[in-house]
Design a protein around this motif. Structure first.
Motif, PDB file in Angstrom:
ATOM      1  N   PRO A 156      52.490  32.391  23.757  1.00 47.99           N
ATOM      2  CA  PRO A 156      53.647  33.010  24.433  1.00 47.99           C
ATOM      3  C   PRO A 156      53.489  34.528  24.524  1.00 47.99           C
ATOM      4  O   PRO A 156      52.884  35.156  23.663  1.00 47.99           O
ATOM      5  N   LYS A 157      54.026  35.096  25.590  1.00 43.40           N
ATOM      6  CA  LYS A 157      54.002  36.540  25.784  1.00 43.40           C
ATOM      7  C   LYS A 157      55.416  37.029  26.057  1.00 43.40           C
ATOM      8  O   LYS A 157      56.207  36.340  26.708  1.00 43.40           O
ATOM      9  N   ALA A 158      55.684  38.234  25.570  1.00 41.80           N
ATOM     10  CA  ALA A 158      56.982  38.844  25.848  1.00 41.80           C
ATOM     11  C   ALA A 158      57.058  39.225  27.321  1.00 41.80           C
ATOM     12  O   ALA A 158      56.038  39.570  27.931  1.00 41.80           O
TER      13      ALA A 158
ATOM     14  N   ARG B 201      54.983  41.873  32.517  1.00 47.64           N
ATOM     15  CA  ARG B 201      55.188  42.855  33.584  1.00 47.64           C
ATOM     16  C   ARG B 201      54.112  43.936  33.548  1.00 47.64           C
ATOM     17  O   ARG B 201      53.608  44.369  34.599  1.00 47.64           O
ATOM     18  N   HIS B 202      53.751  44.377  32.341  1.00 45.23           N
ATOM     19  CA  HIS B 202      52.695  45.374  32.169  1.00 45.23           C
ATOM     20  C   HIS B 202      51.385  44.861  32.772  1.00 45.23           C
ATOM     21  O   HIS B 202      50.714  45.569  33.544  1.00 45.23           O
ATOM     22  N   GLU B 203      51.003  43.639  32.427  1.00 44.34           N
ATOM     23  CA  GLU B 203      49.739  43.078  32.882  1.00 44.34           C
ATOM     24  C   GLU B 203      49.713  42.890  34.398  1.00 44.34           C
ATOM     25  O   GLU B 203      48.717  43.207  35.062  1.00 44.34           O
ATOM     26  N   ALA B 204      50.809  42.384  34.953  1.00 45.73           N
ATOM     27  CA  ALA B 204      50.862  42.147  36.393  1.00 45.73           C
ATOM     28  C   ALA B 204      50.810  43.461  37.181  1.00 45.73           C
ATOM     29  O   ALA B 204      50.082  43.581  38.170  1.00 45.73           O
TER      30      ALA B 204
ATOM     31  N   LYS C 254      48.754  54.030  30.078  1.00 48.73           N
ATOM     32  CA  LYS C 254      49.618  55.029  29.437  1.00 48.73           C
ATOM     33  C   LYS C 254      50.945  55.174  30.180  1.00 48.73           C
ATOM     34  O   LYS C 254      52.010  55.290  29.562  1.00 48.73           O
ATOM     35  N   LEU C 255      50.880  55.166  31.506  1.00 43.43           N
ATOM     36  CA  LEU C 255      52.092  55.324  32.308  1.00 43.43           C
ATOM     37  C   LEU C 255      53.052  54.148  32.099  1.00 43.43           C
ATOM     38  O   LEU C 255      54.255  54.346  31.875  1.00 43.43           O
ATOM     39  N   LEU C 256      52.532  52.937  32.144  1.00 41.52           N
ATOM     40  CA  LEU C 256      53.380  51.752  31.975  1.00 41.52           C
ATOM     41  C   LEU C 256      53.949  51.665  30.556  1.00 41.52           C
ATOM     42  O   LEU C 256      55.067  51.166  30.357  1.00 41.52           O
ATOM     43  N   ASN C 257      53.187  52.140  29.589  1.00 41.01           N
ATOM     44  CA  ASN C 257      53.671  52.127  28.212  1.00 41.01           C
ATOM     45  C   ASN C 257      54.788  53.148  27.969  1.00 41.01           C
ATOM     46  O   ASN C 257      55.430  53.148  26.916  1.00 41.01           O
ATOM     47  N   SER C 258      55.005  54.027  28.939  1.00 47.07           N
ATOM     48  CA  SER C 258      56.073  55.018  28.802  1.00 47.07           C
ATOM     49  C   SER C 258      57.453  54.409  29.011  1.00 47.07           C
ATOM     50  O   SER C 258      58.461  55.045  28.716  1.00 47.07           O
ATOM     51  N   PHE C 259      57.496  53.195  29.544  1.00 48.03           N
ATOM     52  CA  PHE C 259      58.775  52.550  29.854  1.00 48.03           C
ATOM     53  C   PHE C 259      58.913  51.277  29.026  1.00 48.03           C
ATOM     54  O   PHE C 259      57.976  50.470  28.917  1.00 48.03           O
TER      55      PHE C 259
ATOM     56  N   THR D 168      58.077  47.863  30.692  1.00 52.40           N
ATOM     57  CA  THR D 168      56.695  47.524  31.035  1.00 52.40           C
ATOM     58  C   THR D 168      55.731  47.864  29.910  1.00 52.40           C
ATOM     59  O   THR D 168      54.539  48.071  30.145  1.00 52.40           O
ATOM     60  N   ARG D 169      56.227  47.921  28.684  1.00 54.96           N
ATOM     61  CA  ARG D 169      55.369  48.249  27.533  1.00 54.96           C
ATOM     62  C   ARG D 169      54.482  47.069  27.181  1.00 54.96           C
ATOM     63  O   ARG D 169      54.926  45.929  27.195  1.00 54.96           O
ATOM     64  N   PHE D 170      53.221  47.355  26.847  1.00 56.43           N
ATOM     65  CA  PHE D 170      52.291  46.265  26.553  1.00 56.43           C
ATOM     66  C   PHE D 170      52.552  45.634  25.181  1.00 56.43           C
ATOM     67  O   PHE D 170      52.552  44.419  25.032  1.00 56.43           O
ATOM     68  N   GLY D 171      52.739  46.467  24.152  1.00 60.50           N
ATOM     69  CA  GLY D 171      52.897  45.952  22.791  1.00 60.50           C
ATOM     70  C   GLY D 171      54.233  45.260  22.590  1.00 60.50           C
ATOM     71  O   GLY D 171      55.178  45.391  23.379  1.00 60.50           O
TER      72      GLY D 171
END
Length: 342
Positions: A171-173, A178-181, A330-335, A338-341
């Protein structure tokens, strides 16, 4: 170092035989019947047999659906906006976005992965006025159908002797998906624009590399795969050059090329199976060899020049893609959305 040291199991050996023989059959049929766009017929069986150890109805439906969808989309976009890449860009982004979203979910990874490759390559070539759009679309679809037939034939000829554990994607959050897509769709769209703007018609290997780097769908995965892809490219190109030097003036004789291609694919398939990591050094070497032989090995063509050009263009593509991937990560992780972790 890159490979596990334990010997191949019987299942592993049979998968190697399926990959090498399937890719060689696709290449041979393409050359015997003079089909255009030989890279589709050579590489698609490798992709299917390499990424899907056990052929199934679910894999078949994904592959055929992805090819049909890509053909329909390229036909519509190429017909209406073929010479206007700027107008195509937002539509292309959306087409990539739903494919990477499917890949991120896991259960439809093959549908998304094959669709991303097919769509990007066909859209790029469809933009050139001299391209026969119908021939391009149908070549891709017939190659996909033929690959499914070859995969089932190889599975019947060399079936597994022991059942494999079923793959179940974890499973993924939602924010990670959204980050990956968004990461995959953004870079795939930028890749499309760059190859259009600089008129890089003869750089299919580099174009495929920019997309394959995105298959892990996150920065760390792309960085790890980049090293493997670079080494795989060197191995594939080196083998292709050695074949050209060994055959010399006989490099146009299919009866001599086919067994050498099978040997190369068998060696790289063994590396791919031992890595057990989806797409790594062995997979990169296989696809590089398939592109060289399927697209550029023709009577009177200098494979050595093509091989050296592939190496330089792929290395440039790797560096550029990693740079863009890091910035977007880095940009997507700012929100938060759309954060990866986790």
């Amino acid at each position: 170092m890159l490979l596990r040291h334990n010997p191949l199991t019987t299942n592993d050996l049979r998968q190697c035989l399926r990959i090498a023989t399937g890719g060689t059959i696709g290449f041979t049929l393409c050359k015997l019947f003079g089909w255009s766009n030989g890279v589709f017929f050579t590489v698609t069986p490798m992709l299917l047999l390499g990424l899907v150890p056990v052929m199934s109805g679910h894999a078949m439906r994904q592959l055929l659906a992805s090819s049909a969808m890509a053909g329909l989309e390229v036909g519509l976009l190429g017909g209406f906006f073929g010479s206007h890449p700027g107008l195509m860009t937002p539509i292309v982004f959306l087409l990539f976005l739903y494919r990477f979203a499917a890949m991120s979910r896991g259960s439809l990874f093959l549908f998304g992965a094959n669709g991303v490759l097919s769509l990007s390559i066909m859209l790029h070539f469809a933009s050139y006025p001299g391209t026969d759009l119908n021939d391009l679309i149908f070549s891709n679809f017939w190659a996909t159908g033929l690959s499914v037939v070859i995969a089932y034939l190889m599975t019947a000829l060399w079936p597994d002797v022991e059942p494999r554990p079923a793959y179940k994607p974890g499973p993924k959050a939602p924010h990670r998906m959204r980050h990956e897509a968004l990461l995959g769709a953004s870079i795939a769209t930028l890749s499309f624009l760059v190859f259009q703007i600089f008129d890089l018609r003869d750089s299919m290997s580099a174009q495929a590399t920019t997309l394959l780097l995105l298959f892990p769908m996150h920065w760390n995965g792309a960085l790890d795969y980049a090293r493997k892809r670079a080494l795989g490219t060197l191995l594939g190109v080196s083998f292709g050059v050695m074949v050209q030097l060994f055959l010399y003036d006989w490099s146009g004789l299919l009866i001599l090329i086919v067994p050498l291609l099978w040997i190369g694919l068998m060696l790289f398939a063994q590396a791919h199976v031992k890595e057990a990591s989806g797409s790594g050094v062995g997979f990169g070497a296989m696809t590089t060899l398939g592109i060289l032989f399927g697209q550029y090995l023709t009577p009177g063509n200098d494979l050595i020049f093509s091989a050296l050009y592939r190496v330089s263009s792929i290395f440039v593509a790797i560096v550029a893609t990693l740079f863009l991937c890091y910035l977007l990560h880095k940009l997507l992780n700012s929100f938060e959305a759309t954060r990866f972790g986790y």
